[in-house]
Design a protein around this motif. Sequence first.
Motif, PDB file in Angstrom:
ATOM      1  N   VAL A 157       4.141   7.788  12.035  1.00 21.44           N
ATOM      2  CA  VAL A 157       6.014   8.642  12.678  1.00 21.44           C
ATOM      3  C   VAL A 157       6.922   8.543  12.105  1.00 21.44           C
ATOM      4  O   VAL A 157       7.409   9.848  11.704  1.00 21.44           O
ATOM      5  CB  VAL A 157       5.831   7.929  14.134  1.00 21.44           C
ATOM      6  CG1 VAL A 157       7.719   8.473  14.653  1.00 21.44           C
ATOM      7  CG2 VAL A 157       4.953   8.188  15.066  1.00 21.44           C
ATOM      8  N   GLU A 158       6.966   7.855  11.203  1.00 23.71           N
ATOM      9  CA  GLU A 158       7.744   8.010   9.905  1.00 23.71           C
ATOM     10  C   GLU A 158       8.083   9.099   9.307  1.00 23.71           C
ATOM     11  O   GLU A 158       8.892   9.950   8.696  1.00 23.71           O
ATOM     12  CB  GLU A 158       7.530   6.599   8.725  1.00 23.71           C
ATOM     13  CG  GLU A 158       8.746   5.504   9.201  1.00 23.71           C
ATOM     14  CD  GLU A 158      10.495   5.998   9.743  1.00 23.71           C
ATOM     15  OE1 GLU A 158      11.154   6.708   9.348  1.00 23.71           O
ATOM     16  OE2 GLU A 158      10.560   5.533  11.437  1.00 23.71           O
ATOM     17  N   SER A 159       6.277   9.044   8.337  1.00 24.30           N
ATOM     18  CA  SER A 159       5.778  10.291   7.623  1.00 24.30           C
ATOM     19  C   SER A 159       7.034  11.502   8.830  1.00 24.30           C
ATOM     20  O   SER A 159       7.325  12.339   7.761  1.00 24.30           O
ATOM     21  CB  SER A 159       5.018  10.265   7.157  1.00 24.30           C
ATOM     22  OG  SER A 159       4.389   8.943   6.708  1.00 24.30           O
ATOM     23  N   VAL A 160       6.014  12.036   9.546  1.00 28.76           N
ATOM     24  CA  VAL A 160       6.651  13.152  10.014  1.00 28.76           C
ATOM     25  C   VAL A 160       8.095  12.931  10.532  1.00 28.76           C
ATOM     26  O   VAL A 160       8.550  14.492  10.377  1.00 28.76           O
ATOM     27  CB  VAL A 160       5.705  12.953  11.467  1.00 28.76           C
ATOM     28  CG1 VAL A 160       5.878  14.273  12.510  1.00 28.76           C
ATOM     29  CG2 VAL A 160       4.200  13.316  10.659  1.00 28.76           C
ATOM     30  N   ARG A 161       8.513  12.317  11.242  1.00 27.33           N
ATOM     31  CA  ARG A 161      10.237  12.302  11.139  1.00 27.33           C
ATOM     32  C   ARG A 161      10.515  12.685   9.827  1.00 27.33           C
ATOM     33  O   ARG A 161      11.240  13.626  10.134  1.00 27.33           O
ATOM     34  CB  ARG A 161      10.679  11.246  12.081  1.00 27.33           C
ATOM     35  CG  ARG A 161       9.804  10.727  12.897  1.00 27.33           C
ATOM     36  CD  ARG A 161      11.052   9.264  13.212  1.00 27.33           C
ATOM     37  NE  ARG A 161      12.213   9.669  13.607  1.00 27.33           N
ATOM     38  CZ  ARG A 161      12.498   8.831  14.849  1.00 27.33           C
ATOM     39  NH1 ARG A 161      12.514   7.848  15.033  1.00 27.33           N
ATOM     40  NH2 ARG A 161      14.344   9.177  15.076  1.00 27.33           N
ATOM     41  N   GLU A 162      10.366  12.328   8.854  1.00 23.84           N
ATOM     42  CA  GLU A 162      10.503  12.610   7.027  1.00 23.84           C
ATOM     43  C   GLU A 162      10.893  14.350   7.575  1.00 23.84           C
ATOM     44  O   GLU A 162      11.402  14.692   6.648  1.00 23.84           O
ATOM     45  CB  GLU A 162      11.076  11.641   6.333  1.00 23.84           C
ATOM     46  CG  GLU A 162      11.216  11.171   5.452  1.00 23.84           C
ATOM     47  CD  GLU A 162      10.676  10.655   4.183  1.00 23.84           C
ATOM     48  OE1 GLU A 162      10.432   9.238   4.838  1.00 23.84           O
ATOM     49  OE2 GLU A 162       9.998  10.907   3.451  1.00 23.84           O
ATOM     50  N   ALA A 163       9.675  15.031   7.560  1.00 25.77           N
ATOM     51  CA  ALA A 163       9.540  15.394   7.220  1.00 25.77           C
ATOM     52  C   ALA A 163      10.047  17.222   7.401  1.00 25.77           C
ATOM     53  O   ALA A 163       9.689  18.483   7.691  1.00 25.77           O
ATOM     54  CB  ALA A 163       8.175  15.376   6.610  1.00 25.77           C
ATOM     55  N   ILE A 164       9.599  16.931   9.581  1.00 21.05           N
ATOM     56  CA  ILE A 164      10.213  17.383  10.587  1.00 21.05           C
ATOM     57  C   ILE A 164      11.270  17.530  10.850  1.00 21.05           C
ATOM     58  O   ILE A 164      11.769  18.507  11.399  1.00 21.05           O
ATOM     59  CB  ILE A 164       9.049  17.655  11.260  1.00 21.05           C
ATOM     60  CG1 ILE A 164       7.480  17.694  10.740  1.00 21.05           C
ATOM     61  CG2 ILE A 164       9.388  18.660  12.453  1.00 21.05           C
ATOM     62  CD1 ILE A 164       7.030  18.970  10.207  1.00 21.05           C
TER      63      ILE A 164
END
Length: 406
Positions: A157-164
């Motif tokens: 979730v953290e990675s997706v939030r950061e990227a998107i």
Amino acid sequence: MGTDVERTDGDLPNTAEEDLQTLEKSYAELRDETQQLINERTTLEAEMRTLRKRIERLDENVNLLKMPPLIVGHIQDVLDHERAIVRSSNGTVFQVSLNQRLDPELLKPGTRVALNQDSLSVVELLTEAWDPMVSGAEMVEKPDISYDDVAGLDEQVESVREAIELPLIKPELFEKVGIVPPKGVLLVGPPGCGKTLLAKAVANHTDATFIRMVGSELAQKYIGEGGRMVRELFSLAKEKSPSVIFLDEIDAIGAKRLDGSTSGDREVQRTLMQLLAELDGFDALKDVKIIAATNRPDILDDALLRPGRFDRVIEIPIPDDASRKAILGVHLSSMNTKKISIGRLVERTKGYSGAELKATCVEAGMVAIRDGRSSVTQSDMLDAIARLDKKRSQASTSVSPEALYS
Ligand code: ATP
């Protein structure tokens, strides 16, 4: 009713007063009954009106169903106010007549129109920017899935939030530092582990429109269709921006390109080329983010993974013990339960995907309903697991997700 006033010859009235009372009583009864009938009539009349309206609506539907379909085409040239040259969707060009009701201002080359099947005359202007073919896409203006619904995937979730999410809600952060935000992410992992769920949660949190398209829908048999659908998918996303395109099963169009392939394969490759072109022409798509998903990362064309395309690959694995505990927690929290030990359930569901864990909870609920109970017990959950285990072993002919991803 009325029997009180009947008399036989040998049964003479005692007094006239008694007779009068009997008559009054029957009169009152008759009056009540009349009132009751009037009420009933009013109710029936109202019911009849509702039914008439329903019949009218159904008649309209029947008429619509009886109407012959219209052909979709594009105007190539308008000759005068009565005639135009159109290209129908199968590529044939015709000179046709124009319906005089149509606004001549809107009849321009490139306009999408509906044509009568027999005369091919233009009967309607289709102003929607996207073709019905894109209707293979599922579009939700704002999905009602939040990050709290996505359990056991904190890192992802953290990675997706950061990227998107970050580029969508705070683009200035990237501008200040002078870096270009990622265009999209690729989620890889077995089915039912929360890829769609995660994409929906991002769309919800950013107030973005969620547009889901399945790769196999884009792998069209007809030449040019797949590429056109990709183009239209992106223009729909742009129109609805901010938006998140969720491209599920991207391997259906993004598999490695091989030499000596069939014409069908070449068409799929053309669709992939169009997708790559759309990804590269990203400047104009500031508010559009793409999340792709696959459970076959091994067969993806390297071109998709080059920097500037899907440069972030995020793995969504089969949930481990802690994740299963969290997923069960999310699904059980909305249910009426009694003395459930999640710890035991976690042990008994090794290898289960998120979707299977949800199915277990639903199945346990069904067991309780069948038993006439309103709460789910530990034994219902164990029953449901036994059923799921049976289903899983029946499906053992296919490769198990754990085997693929362990
Ligand atoms: P597919 O590859 O088949 O499209 P997917 O990975 O996109 O699968 P989802 O559609 O996100 O899977 O998950 C299916 C359902 O399983 C969800 O609607 C949700 O109810 C449940 N589920 C899956 N993973 C999770 C999770 N991590 N937390 C909570 N629920 C989950």
